[in-house]
Motif scaffolding. Structure first.
Motif, PDB file in Angstrom:
ATOM      1  N   ALA A   1     -39.159 -37.724  36.781  1.00 38.39           N
ATOM      2  CA  ALA A   1     -38.033 -36.799  36.667  1.00 38.39           C
ATOM      3  C   ALA A   1     -36.875 -37.225  37.554  1.00 38.39           C
ATOM      4  O   ALA A   1     -35.723 -36.906  37.277  1.00 38.39           O
ATOM      5  N   ALA A   2     -37.182 -37.935  38.637  1.00 29.35           N
ATOM      6  CA  ALA A   2     -36.135 -38.293  39.598  1.00 29.35           C
ATOM      7  C   ALA A   2     -36.510 -39.561  40.341  1.00 29.35           C
ATOM      8  O   ALA A   2     -37.685 -39.921  40.438  1.00 29.35           O
ATOM      9  N   VAL A   3     -35.486 -40.227  40.835  1.00 34.16           N
ATOM     10  CA  VAL A   3     -35.645 -41.373  41.724  1.00 34.16           C
ATOM     11  C   VAL A   3     -34.957 -41.001  43.033  1.00 34.16           C
ATOM     12  O   VAL A   3     -33.775 -40.651  43.045  1.00 34.16           O
ATOM     13  N   VAL A   4     -35.706 -41.057  44.125  1.00 39.12           N
ATOM     14  CA  VAL A   4     -35.188 -40.667  45.437  1.00 39.12           C
ATOM     15  C   VAL A   4     -34.698 -41.911  46.177  1.00 39.12           C
ATOM     16  O   VAL A   4     -35.446 -42.877  46.338  1.00 39.12           O
TER      17      VAL A   4
ATOM     18  N   ALA B   1     -38.146 -30.306  42.815  1.00 39.54           N
ATOM     19  CA  ALA B   1     -38.863 -29.347  41.964  1.00 39.54           C
ATOM     20  C   ALA B   1     -37.984 -28.888  40.811  1.00 39.54           C
ATOM     21  O   ALA B   1     -38.443 -28.763  39.661  1.00 39.54           O
ATOM     22  N   GLN B   2     -36.706 -28.646  41.097  1.00 40.06           N
ATOM     23  CA  GLN B   2     -35.772 -28.236  40.044  1.00 40.06           C
ATOM     24  C   GLN B   2     -35.577 -29.351  39.024  1.00 40.06           C
ATOM     25  O   GLN B   2     -35.578 -29.102  37.806  1.00 40.06           O
ATOM     26  N   ALA B   3     -35.429 -30.591  39.495  1.00 40.46           N
ATOM     27  CA  ALA B   3     -35.272 -31.729  38.580  1.00 40.46           C
ATOM     28  C   ALA B   3     -36.504 -31.884  37.701  1.00 40.46           C
ATOM     29  O   ALA B   3     -36.398 -32.173  36.493  1.00 40.46           O
ATOM     30  N   ALA B   4     -37.683 -31.675  38.282  1.00 35.85           N
ATOM     31  CA  ALA B   4     -38.923 -31.803  37.517  1.00 35.85           C
ATOM     32  C   ALA B   4     -39.030 -30.721  36.450  1.00 35.85           C
ATOM     33  O   ALA B   4     -39.465 -30.981  35.322  1.00 35.85           O
ATOM     34  N   ALA B   5     -38.630 -29.476  36.796  1.00 38.55           N
ATOM     35  CA  ALA B   5     -38.687 -28.381  35.828  1.00 38.55           C
ATOM     36  C   ALA B   5     -37.751 -28.646  34.651  1.00 38.55           C
ATOM     37  O   ALA B   5     -38.114 -28.435  33.477  1.00 38.55           O
ATOM     38  N   GLU B   6     -36.550 -29.129  34.931  1.00 37.08           N
ATOM     39  CA  GLU B   6     -35.589 -29.432  33.873  1.00 37.08           C
ATOM     40  C   GLU B   6     -36.086 -30.591  33.012  1.00 37.08           C
ATOM     41  O   GLU B   6     -35.938 -30.590  31.784  1.00 37.08           O
ATOM     42  N   HIS B   7     -36.679 -31.576  33.652  1.00 38.27           N
ATOM     43  CA  HIS B   7     -37.215 -32.738  32.943  1.00 38.27           C
ATOM     44  C   HIS B   7     -38.339 -32.300  32.000  1.00 38.27           C
ATOM     45  O   HIS B   7     -38.391 -32.708  30.830  1.00 38.27           O
ATOM     46  N   LYS B   8     -39.234 -31.443  32.493  1.00 38.29           N
ATOM     47  CA  LYS B   8     -40.358 -30.974  31.683  1.00 38.29           C
ATOM     48  C   LYS B   8     -39.862 -30.183  30.481  1.00 38.29           C
ATOM     49  O   LYS B   8     -40.370 -30.346  29.350  1.00 38.29           O
ATOM     50  N   ALA B   9     -38.864 -29.321  30.685  1.00 44.32           N
ATOM     51  CA  ALA B   9     -38.311 -28.526  29.591  1.00 44.32           C
ATOM     52  C   ALA B   9     -37.650 -29.410  28.547  1.00 44.32           C
ATOM     53  O   ALA B   9     -37.780 -29.185  27.335  1.00 44.32           O
ATOM     54  N   ARG B  10     -36.950 -30.452  29.013  1.00 41.64           N
ATOM     55  CA  ARG B  10     -36.260 -31.358  28.091  1.00 41.64           C
ATOM     56  C   ARG B  10     -37.258 -32.158  27.257  1.00 41.64           C
ATOM     57  O   ARG B  10     -37.104 -32.293  26.051  1.00 41.64           O
ATOM     58  N   VAL B  11     -38.288 -32.661  27.912  1.00 40.27           N
ATOM     59  CA  VAL B  11     -39.300 -33.438  27.199  1.00 40.27           C
ATOM     60  C   VAL B  11     -40.037 -32.561  26.205  1.00 40.27           C
ATOM     61  O   VAL B  11     -40.309 -32.961  25.067  1.00 40.27           O
TER      62      VAL B  11
ATOM     63  N   ALA C   1     -32.297 -40.284  31.360  1.00 41.57           N
ATOM     64  CA  ALA C   1     -32.639 -41.066  32.554  1.00 41.57           C
ATOM     65  C   ALA C   1     -32.964 -40.131  33.710  1.00 41.57           C
ATOM     66  O   ALA C   1     -32.436 -39.015  33.796  1.00 41.57           O
ATOM     67  N   PRO C   2     -33.830 -40.554  34.632  1.00 42.43           N
ATOM     68  CA  PRO C   2     -34.165 -39.709  35.778  1.00 42.43           C
ATOM     69  C   PRO C   2     -32.927 -39.397  36.619  1.00 42.43           C
ATOM     70  O   PRO C   2     -31.962 -40.162  36.636  1.00 42.43           O
ATOM     71  N   ALA C   3     -32.980 -38.279  37.311  1.00 41.29           N
ATOM     72  CA  ALA C   3     -31.911 -37.939  38.247  1.00 41.29           C
ATOM     73  C   ALA C   3     -31.990 -38.858  39.457  1.00 41.29           C
ATOM     74  O   ALA C   3     -33.074 -39.268  39.868  1.00 41.29           O
ATOM     75  N   LEU C   4     -30.829 -39.197  40.008  1.00 40.26           N
ATOM     76  CA  LEU C   4     -30.777 -39.884  41.297  1.00 40.26           C
ATOM     77  C   LEU C   4     -30.666 -38.796  42.360  1.00 40.26           C
ATOM     78  O   LEU C   4     -29.702 -38.032  42.370  1.00 40.26           O
TER      79      LEU C   4
ATOM     80  N   MET D   1     -44.279 -35.189  47.477  1.00 37.07           N
ATOM     81  CA  MET D   1     -45.607 -34.727  47.072  1.00 37.07           C
ATOM     82  C   MET D   1     -45.624 -33.211  46.901  1.00 37.07           C
ATOM     83  O   MET D   1     -46.155 -32.684  45.912  1.00 37.07           O
ATOM     84  N   ASN D   2     -45.020 -32.506  47.843  1.00 39.15           N
ATOM     85  CA  ASN D   2     -45.010 -31.042  47.777  1.00 39.15           C
ATOM     86  C   ASN D   2     -44.259 -30.516  46.559  1.00 39.15           C
ATOM     87  O   ASN D   2     -44.555 -29.429  46.063  1.00 39.15           O
ATOM     88  N   SER D   3     -43.270 -31.274  46.098  1.00 39.46           N
ATOM     89  CA  SER D   3     -42.462 -30.819  44.956  1.00 39.46           C
ATOM     90  C   SER D   3     -43.217 -30.921  43.637  1.00 39.46           C
ATOM     91  O   SER D   3     -42.862 -30.255  42.656  1.00 39.46           O
ATOM     92  N   GLY D   4     -44.259 -31.769  43.603  1.00 39.42           N
ATOM     93  CA  GLY D   4     -44.992 -31.983  42.353  1.00 39.42           C
ATOM     94  C   GLY D   4     -44.156 -32.628  41.261  1.00 39.42           C
ATOM     95  O   GLY D   4     -44.451 -32.500  40.076  1.00 39.42           O
ATOM     96  N   SER D   5     -43.114 -33.324  41.661  1.00 36.43           N
ATOM     97  CA  SER D   5     -42.157 -33.860  40.686  1.00 36.43           C
ATOM     98  C   SER D   5     -42.561 -35.209  40.111  1.00 36.43           C
ATOM     99  O   SER D   5     -42.032 -35.632  39.087  1.00 36.43           O
ATOM    100  N   GLY D   6     -43.471 -35.920  40.794  1.00 39.91           N
ATOM    101  CA  GLY D   6     -43.792 -37.275  40.355  1.00 39.91           C
ATOM    102  C   GLY D   6     -42.621 -38.224  40.511  1.00 39.91           C
ATOM    103  O   GLY D   6     -42.534 -39.245  39.815  1.00 39.91           O
TER     104      GLY D   6
END
Length: 318
Positions: A128-131, A107-117, A52-55, A151-156
């Motif tokens: 990767a996350a819900v803000v 950005a960190q959450a997105a990197a971890e999400h990408k590696a996991r996927v 699940a995405p990070a909160l 947007m700057n984080s590129g995390s989607g």
């Protein structure tokens, strides 16, 4: 003549509690307990789905030890209601190891999400996350900054609504007023509080949109206290004193300031100055009141598609 192995199941002589062949005399056979059904059945324990995405809690204001403690407590409440939840804290005005910026956390959450996927070899399951903004009401300028960081984080990452307006925030405001001795804790008991206010100024920040949203919660608070409640902007010059005068002209004599704020979004001393301007006492900001944590989780769950038990949403189970 009965069978040497005993009566067959379903026969009149069969007894489920009777000893089985070869069992020690006098010891009943343990049968599996039937699963409880119906309205009194205990709910299955809920946990965050795997992957699940990070909160990510977006904390406004100047980072401080107090705002970190508050954010950690809100995150802890959310995790206690949804075990396994990956809850993180990003500061809108952060930028170091002690107070990481929202952009860096995403950005960190997105990197971890990408590696996991990538390791799973599965299609991307979602963001990767819900803000979740740590805000009781809308603040367009602050929300623009949060979106920019996303947007700057590129995390989607996905952004949820702010926490209010909501009936549970009216309850929290009532509790904070009663803690300050400015309202009855329970109308049903009808006990007298000598300092109870007969008019409430609901203080918020974020301009006219925030005042209108606070007014919705203010109507709910007014119904709970049976006194008039008017919302006013702390960040608009003269708004607090004008609202105080309006309440006094309508017959209220003993006013109270109720901050429709979590806390980190305002600078130190602002509430005290506003209370002095209105000539009245003030309750504390909402802070890490229990339902603030539950509403944070509720906003996250709605974005992810998780159905929470009623109690986890802050609604008492009857």
């Amino acid at each position: 003549m009965s069978s040497p192995t005993g009566p067959a199941p379903g026969s009149p002589d069969f007894d489920a509690a009777s000893p089985s062949p070869g069992a020690a005399p006098g010891l009943p056979v343990r049968m599996p307990r039937a699963r409880q059904s119906g309205r009194h059945r205990k709910p299955e324990p809920l946990a965050a789905p795997e992957g699940a995405p990070a909160l990510v809690l977006a904390v406004p204001g100047t980072p401080s030890a107090a705002s970190r403690s508050l954010a950690e407590e809100v995150s802890s409440i959310a995790r206690s209601e949804l075990p396994g939840l990956d809850a993180r804290i990003g500061y809108v005005d952060g930028g170091d190891d002690e107070f990481p910026s929202l952009e860096a956390v995403l950005a960190q959450a997105a990197a971890e999400h990408k590696a996991r996927v990538g390791a799973d070899g599965q299609p991307d399951p979602g963001p990767a996350a819900v803000v979740v903004p740590l805000l009781a009401g809308p603040d367009s300028a602050l929300l623009r900054r949060i979106r920019q960081a996303m947007m700057n984080s590129g995390s989607g990452a996905e952004l949820t609504d702010v926490l209010g307006p909501h009936p549970l925030l009216a309850e929290a405001l009532h509790v904070r007023l009663s803690e300050a001795g400015l309202a009855r804790a329970d109308r049903a008991r009808l006990f007298t509080v000598a300092t109870a206010a007969d008019g409430i100024i609901l203080a918020t920040v974020g301009g006219e949109e925030a005042v209108q949203a606070a007014g919705i919660t203010g109507m709910l608070l007014s119904a709970r206290l049976a006194v008039p409640v008017l919302a006013a902007a702390l960040d608009e010059e003269g708004a607090i004193s004008r609202t105080a005068e309006q309440l006094r002209e309508s017959g209220s004599q003993q006013l109270a300031l109720a901050p429709y704020l979590i806390g980190p979004e305002i600078s130190d001393g602002l509430l005290g100055a506003a209370a002095a301007e209105a000539g009245c006492a003030s309750a504390e900001a909402l802070g890490a009141y229990g339902t603030v944590g539950r509403l944070t989780l509720s906003n996250y769950a709605a974005a992810v598609g998780i159905t929470l038990p009623t109690q986890a949403q802050g609604v008492p189970v009857r």
